[in-house]
Design a protein around this motif. Structure first.
Motif, short mmCIF file in Angstrom:
data_model
loop_
_atom_site.label_atom_id
_atom_site.label_comp_id
_atom_site.label_asym_id
_atom_site.label_seq_id
_atom_site.Cartn_x
_atom_site.Cartn_y
_atom_site.Cartn_z
N VAL A 38 18.64 2.33 13.98
CA VAL A 38 19.92 1.71 13.62
C VAL A 38 20.21 1.97 12.15
O VAL A 38 21.29 2.43 11.78
N GLY A 39 19.24 1.68 11.29
CA GLY A 39 19.41 1.89 9.87
C GLY A 39 19.64 3.34 9.51
O GLY A 39 20.33 3.64 8.52
N ALA A 40 19.08 4.24 10.31
CA ALA A 40 19.24 5.67 10.07
C ALA A 40 20.57 6.20 10.57
O ALA A 40 20.88 7.39 10.41
N GLY A 41 21.38 5.33 11.20
CA GLY A 41 22.69 5.75 11.70
C GLY A 41 22.64 6.63 12.92
O GLY A 41 23.59 7.37 13.20
N MET A 42 21.54 6.55 13.67
CA MET A 42 21.38 7.44 14.83
C MET A 42 22.05 6.90 16.08
O MET A 42 22.36 7.67 17.00
N VAL A 43 22.27 5.59 16.17
CA VAL A 43 22.83 4.99 17.39
C VAL A 43 24.33 5.24 17.42
O VAL A 43 25.06 4.85 16.52
N GLN A 44 24.80 5.91 18.47
CA GLN A 44 26.21 6.28 18.60
C GLN A 44 26.76 5.80 19.94
O GLN A 44 26.09 5.89 20.97
N GLY A 45 28.00 5.28 19.91
CA GLY A 45 28.73 4.98 21.15
C GLY A 45 28.10 3.91 22.01
O GLY A 45 28.12 4.02 23.24
N LEU A 46 27.54 2.85 21.40
CA LEU A 46 26.92 1.78 22.19
C LEU A 46 27.98 1.06 23.02
O LEU A 46 28.97 0.55 22.50
N VAL A 47 27.75 1.04 24.34
CA VAL A 47 28.66 0.37 25.27
C VAL A 47 27.84 -0.58 26.13
O VAL A 47 26.80 -0.20 26.68
N VAL A 48 28.30 -1.80 26.25
CA VAL A 48 27.66 -2.80 27.10
C VAL A 48 28.71 -3.34 28.07
O VAL A 48 29.77 -3.81 27.64
N ARG A 49 28.39 -3.26 29.35
CA ARG A 49 29.35 -3.76 30.34
C ARG A 49 28.59 -4.23 31.57
O ARG A 49 27.80 -3.48 32.16
N ASP A 50 28.80 -5.48 31.94
CA ASP A 50 28.18 -6.07 33.13
C ASP A 50 26.66 -5.90 33.12
O ASP A 50 26.05 -5.61 34.16
N GLY A 51 26.06 -6.05 31.93
CA GLY A 51 24.61 -5.94 31.83
C GLY A 51 24.08 -4.54 31.76
O GLY A 51 22.86 -4.33 31.68
N MET A 52 24.97 -3.55 31.79
CA MET A 52 24.54 -2.14 31.72
C MET A 52 24.82 -1.59 30.33
O MET A 52 25.91 -1.76 29.79
N VAL A 53 23.81 -0.95 29.75
CA VAL A 53 23.87 -0.48 28.37
C VAL A 53 23.81 1.04 28.35
O VAL A 53 22.96 1.64 29.02
N HIS A 54 24.70 1.66 27.59
CA HIS A 54 24.71 3.10 27.41
C HIS A 54 24.91 3.41 25.93
O HIS A 54 25.74 2.79 25.28
N PHE A 55 24.14 4.34 25.41
CA PHE A 55 24.40 4.82 24.05
C PHE A 55 23.68 6.14 23.84
O PHE A 55 22.89 6.59 24.69
N ALA A 56 24.00 6.78 22.72
CA ALA A 56 23.38 8.05 22.38
C ALA A 56 22.63 7.91 21.07
O ALA A 56 22.97 7.08 20.22
N LEU A 57 21.61 8.74 20.88
CA LEU A 57 20.91 8.87 19.61
C LEU A 57 21.28 10.22 19.03
O LEU A 57 21.03 11.26 19.66
N GLN A 58 21.89 10.20 17.87
CA GLN A 58 22.26 11.46 17.23
C GLN A 58 21.05 12.04 16.53
O GLN A 58 20.41 11.41 15.70
N VAL A 59 20.71 13.28 16.89
CA VAL A 59 19.56 13.97 16.29
C VAL A 59 19.97 15.39 15.96
O VAL A 59 20.97 15.92 16.47
N ALA A 60 19.19 16.04 15.12
CA ALA A 60 19.41 17.46 14.87
C ALA A 60 19.10 18.24 16.14
O ALA A 60 18.15 17.94 16.85
N ARG A 61 19.93 19.23 16.43
CA ARG A 61 19.77 19.97 17.69
C ARG A 61 18.38 20.56 17.86
O ARG A 61 17.77 20.49 18.92
N GLU A 62 17.83 21.10 16.77
CA GLU A 62 16.52 21.75 16.86
C GLU A 62 15.38 20.75 17.03
O GLU A 62 14.26 21.11 17.39
N ALA A 63 15.66 19.44 16.78
CA ALA A 63 14.63 18.41 16.89
C ALA A 63 14.70 17.67 18.21
O ALA A 63 13.95 16.70 18.41
#
Length: 367
Positions: A26-51
């Motif tokens: 979270v502090g590193a700014g990696m969490v993107q597009g956090l969505v919570v709906r009806d108890g279901m959680v979706h989000f992305a972790l932004q990382v360098a492509r090569e990593a």
């Protein structure tokens, strides 16, 4: 309630560390597009492509942390190299080859074929599954990738809800009807809606291509989502497509969308292998009477107008639908039927054209 749960998930994610920076995700700014709906959680972790491969344990840890939060019924996390808020207002047609973002994926696949449609409801997924099974029945090593993140249908059509296994940082595709298959539908609960923005969809697609242990394949059939959006652009940029097959019904409104699909693939330099007319005519299951419910011959005429090959026509027949819903493609269940033979003829022609194009393509070597 959703805001409270989102805050609780965010707090739980502070326990997951980014090994590169030593900070929490979270502090590193990696969490993107956090969505919570009806108890279901979706989000992305932004990382360098090569990593991306090295960050798979972090993704799994973040998913487990979110799932452990009281009130969370399911959690799905993908890795992405894109920021949702950085999407430009308009995208130009993207070049393929060395100018594409990142290395090309699926390099062990001889020919990758996209099965696409301009609109939904034309039987594209049924066609893709039967073409893949037909090629496997001919002795080829076949992969089947469900690129429709919002509406995955392979679990239903292949007749399995089995979860793929993970071996280290790689996911093992499921084996069914003589082919290897992967779908986001194998990774989430059946009724889980995928409430994702475009960058998350692209991240999920790249994971299913780059982090799945497909192994060497003769051909991969990609069941594309309908339309001309992010998934189509990602596929044209990240894999060396040998060609695309467009599925349409005969009526004018479907052909208009099919025309857009042909032009879209042309703009990103993907050859169109041909058009298939699905639901070409209706066969009465009782008397065998034929009726042209959606007109007939429209796709053949459109193929001639566009200068692409007409690959064949398939009927609107109850048995095809019943077997697809039951998870048994008609090519496997009724191999002697006229419909199964039509699928096999089309599959052989598609493979003939795709293999020739794939073998003729120049090989790019980076030194």
């Amino acid at each position: 309630m959703a805001d409270d749960l989102a805050a609780a998930v965010t707090k739980a994610l502070t326990a997951v560390k980014d090994p590169a920076s030593g900070r929490d995700v979270v502090g590193a700014g990696m969490v993107q597009g956090l969505v919570v709906r009806d108890g279901m959680v979706h989000f992305a972790l932004q990382v360098a492509r090569e990593a991306a491969a090295a960050m798979e344990p972090v993704r799994a840890a973040a998913e487990a942390a979110a799932r452990a939060v009281p009130g969370v019924l399911s959690a799905t996390v993908v890795l992405t190299a894109h920021r949702a808020e950085a999407a430009p207002a308009a995208r130009p047609a993207a070049p393929r080859g060395p100018a594409s973002p990142g290395p090309m994926l699926l390099s062990d696949v001889r020919a990758i074929i996209a099965v696409a449609s301009g609109k939904g409801g034309v039987g594209k997924s049924t066609t893709a599954v039967n073409l893949a099974v037909a090629l496997a029945a001919d002795g080829l090593k076949v992969g089947l990738l469900d690129a429709d993140i919002y509406g995955p249908s392979l679990p239903q059509m292949l007749g399995t809800r089995e979860r793929p296994r993970s071996e280290g940082q790689r996911i093992t595709p499921l084996s069914r009807w003589g082919l290897k298959a992967m779908s986001i539908g194998f990774l989430v609960e059946e009724e889980t809606p995928m409430i994702w923005r475009g960058p998350m969809v692209m991240g999920a697609l790249e994971q299913m291509m780059g982090q799945v242990a497909w192994g060497p394949l003769d051909v991969m059939i990609v069941d594309m989502p309908p339309g001309t959006g992010d998934a189509q652009l990602t596929m044209s940029q990240r894999v060396p497509l040998a060609g695309a097959v467009i599925v349409s019904t005969p009526q004018d409104v479907a052909l208009l969308d099919a025309r857009r699909g042909v032009r879209m693939f042309e703009k990103v330099n993907v050859p169109v292998l041909g058009l298939i007319e699905n639901m070409s005519f209706f066969c009465c299951p009782n008397c065998g009477h034929r009726a042209d419910i959606f007109s007939h011959g429209g796709a053949r005429r459109e193929a001639e107008r566009l200068g692409v090959e007409f690959l064949g026509e398939l009927p609107l027949k109850l048995e095809i639908r019943e077997l697809a819903d039951a998870g048994t493609p008609i090519v496997m269940a009724r191999p002697e039927s006229e419909e199964a033979q039509s699928y096999r003829r089309i599959a052989r022609r598609v493979w003939e054209k795709a293999a020739a194009k794939a073998d003729a393509a120049p090989k790019i070597v980076m030194e």
